[in-house]
Design a protein around this motif. Structure first.
Motif, short mmCIF file in Angstrom:
data_model
loop_
_atom_site.label_atom_id
_atom_site.label_comp_id
_atom_site.label_asym_id
_atom_site.label_seq_id
_atom_site.Cartn_x
_atom_site.Cartn_y
_atom_site.Cartn_z
N LEU A 132 29.11 57.56 -11.92
CA LEU A 132 29.34 55.97 -11.89
C LEU A 132 27.98 55.20 -11.98
O LEU A 132 27.65 54.40 -12.68
CB LEU A 132 30.43 55.66 -11.01
N THR A 133 27.25 55.88 -10.86
CA THR A 133 25.95 55.24 -10.79
C THR A 133 25.00 55.25 -12.06
O THR A 133 24.48 54.37 -12.64
CB THR A 133 25.03 55.78 -9.46
N SER A 134 25.06 56.37 -12.86
CA SER A 134 24.32 56.69 -14.01
C SER A 134 24.84 55.67 -15.25
O SER A 134 24.18 55.30 -15.87
CB SER A 134 24.45 58.33 -14.21
N ALA A 135 26.15 55.85 -15.32
CA ALA A 135 27.02 55.05 -16.32
C ALA A 135 26.56 53.55 -16.23
O ALA A 135 26.28 52.72 -17.14
CB ALA A 135 28.36 55.32 -16.40
N PHE A 136 26.36 52.87 -14.92
CA PHE A 136 26.10 51.67 -14.45
C PHE A 136 24.77 51.36 -14.87
O PHE A 136 24.29 50.22 -15.49
CB PHE A 136 26.37 51.37 -13.02
N GLU A 137 23.84 52.35 -14.77
CA GLU A 137 22.45 52.16 -14.83
C GLU A 137 22.26 52.17 -16.70
O GLU A 137 21.58 51.20 -17.03
CB GLU A 137 21.53 53.14 -14.31
N GLU A 138 22.96 52.95 -17.20
CA GLU A 138 22.97 52.90 -18.47
C GLU A 138 23.42 51.49 -19.16
O GLU A 138 22.82 51.01 -19.99
CB GLU A 138 23.61 54.12 -19.36
N LEU A 139 24.56 51.26 -18.58
CA LEU A 139 24.94 49.71 -19.02
C LEU A 139 24.20 48.56 -18.87
O LEU A 139 23.81 47.69 -19.87
CB LEU A 139 26.38 49.51 -18.05
N LYS A 140 23.35 48.62 -17.79
CA LYS A 140 22.46 47.73 -17.43
C LYS A 140 21.26 47.74 -18.49
O LYS A 140 20.55 46.62 -18.93
CB LYS A 140 21.91 47.66 -16.13
N LYS A 141 20.82 48.91 -18.95
CA LYS A 141 19.67 49.22 -19.88
C LYS A 141 20.23 48.70 -21.22
O LYS A 141 19.38 48.01 -21.77
CB LYS A 141 19.41 50.66 -19.94
N PHE A 142 21.42 48.99 -21.46
CA PHE A 142 21.96 48.28 -22.91
C PHE A 142 21.87 46.87 -22.72
O PHE A 142 21.72 46.13 -23.94
CB PHE A 142 23.32 49.19 -23.18
N GLU A 143 22.36 46.20 -21.71
CA GLU A 143 22.32 44.76 -21.47
C GLU A 143 20.88 44.34 -21.45
O GLU A 143 20.54 43.16 -22.23
CB GLU A 143 23.18 44.37 -20.12
N HIS A 144 20.11 44.94 -21.04
CA HIS A 144 18.59 44.40 -20.90
C HIS A 144 18.09 44.60 -22.25
O HIS A 144 17.45 43.47 -22.87
CB HIS A 144 17.91 45.32 -20.03
N VAL A 145 18.33 45.58 -23.23
CA VAL A 145 17.76 45.80 -24.56
C VAL A 145 18.35 44.82 -25.41
O VAL A 145 17.88 44.03 -26.31
CB VAL A 145 18.04 47.21 -25.03
N ALA A 146 19.76 44.48 -25.30
CA ALA A 146 20.42 43.52 -26.07
C ALA A 146 19.73 41.97 -25.68
O ALA A 146 19.58 41.21 -26.72
CB ALA A 146 22.05 43.47 -25.62
N GLU A 147 19.54 41.78 -24.47
CA GLU A 147 19.25 40.45 -24.08
C GLU A 147 17.51 40.12 -24.75
O GLU A 147 17.38 39.11 -25.32
CB GLU A 147 18.93 40.26 -22.63
N THR A 148 16.83 41.53 -24.50
CA THR A 148 15.47 41.29 -25.04
C THR A 148 15.51 41.04 -26.62
O THR A 148 14.62 40.28 -27.01
CB THR A 148 14.68 42.66 -24.71
N THR A 149 16.22 41.89 -27.17
CA THR A 149 16.56 41.69 -28.85
C THR A 149 16.80 40.17 -28.91
O THR A 149 16.37 39.63 -30.19
CB THR A 149 17.48 42.62 -29.33
N ARG A 150 17.77 39.71 -28.33
CA ARG A 150 18.19 38.35 -28.76
C ARG A 150 16.99 37.50 -28.35
O ARG A 150 16.77 36.65 -29.11
CB ARG A 150 19.27 37.86 -27.61
N LEU A 151 16.56 37.63 -27.13
CA LEU A 151 15.24 36.56 -27.00
C LEU A 151 14.02 36.87 -28.11
O LEU A 151 13.54 35.95 -28.37
CB LEU A 151 14.65 36.91 -25.73
N ASN A 152 13.92 37.97 -28.39
CA ASN A 152 13.00 38.29 -29.66
C ASN A 152 13.35 37.49 -30.88
O ASN A 152 12.36 37.06 -31.76
CB ASN A 152 12.49 39.61 -29.75
N ALA A 153 14.68 37.81 -30.95
CA ALA A 153 15.07 36.90 -32.18
C ALA A 153 14.89 35.64 -32.39
O ALA A 153 14.28 34.73 -33.33
CB ALA A 153 16.55 37.42 -32.53
N LEU A 154 15.16 34.95 -31.02
CA LEU A 154 14.97 33.55 -31.11
C LEU A 154 13.46 33.15 -31.30
O LEU A 154 13.08 32.08 -31.85
CB LEU A 154 15.38 33.12 -29.69
N LEU A 155 12.59 33.77 -30.65
CA LEU A 155 11.14 33.64 -30.81
C LEU A 155 10.52 33.97 -32.01
O LEU A 155 9.88 33.02 -32.59
CB LEU A 155 10.27 34.86 -29.72
N ALA A 156 11.05 34.94 -32.79
CA ALA A 156 11.10 35.02 -34.31
C ALA A 156 11.41 33.88 -34.95
O ALA A 156 10.68 33.24 -36.05
CB ALA A 156 11.42 36.31 -34.77
N ALA A 157 12.68 33.52 -34.95
CA ALA A 157 13.09 32.31 -35.57
C ALA A 157 12.17 31.04 -35.35
O ALA A 157 11.96 30.18 -36.36
CB ALA A 157 14.58 32.05 -35.19
#
Length: 136
Positions: free
Chosen positions: A93-118
């Motif tokens: 469960l700890t590992s799965a939660f860490e993976e979820l947080k990584k994916f959420e972080h990557v998604a947020e970083t991708t979203r922010l990078n897209a806003l910066l690029a726009a």
């Protein structure tokens, strides 16, 4: 947010929820097994009290206690096995939660990078429009 990021987050959320349910089921089994152990202890105390008052029960107490010790050892082994399973489930469960947080972080970083690029494209477009107006 991109669809791939949403999909990864949904899958990770599902895995976390599944592991939480599994951990809850394991904890429930552990509590029931520990209750069985407590019941065995209470039964033994009852039999010992009965043996103090009844001569026939006193003669059979040793045989009862031998069987009781075997039952107790089996239940204690069950508790130990469930505790090991519980520890593994917690780790998963700890590992799965860490993976979820990584994916959420990557998604947020991708979203922010897209806003910066726009924003950069918009600024470049306005700069180009300004240069064209000066040139005219």
């Amino acid at each position: 947010m991109t669809t791939w990021a949403q999909s990864l987050i949904r899958i990770s959320n599902y895995e976390v929820e599944t592991l939480q349910k599994r951990l809850a089921e394991i904890s429930d089994r552990k509590a029931k097994t520990e209750m069985r152990l407590a019941m065995l202890e209470a039964e033994a105390e009852g039999e010992q009290d009965r043996a103090r008052q009844d001569v026939d029960a006193a003669m059979m107490l040793r045989a009862y206690l031998n069987g009781w010790k075997q039952k107790k050892a089996a239940v204690q082994a069950d508790v130990a096995a469930i505790e090991a399973e519980e520890e593994g489930a917690r780790d998963a469960l700890t590992s799965a939660f860490e993976e979820l947080k990584k994916f959420e972080h990557v998604a947020e970083t991708t979203r922010l990078n897209a806003l910066l690029a726009a924003g950069k494209r918009e600024t470049a477009a306005f700069d180009e429009m300004g240069l064209r107006r000066r040139a005219v």
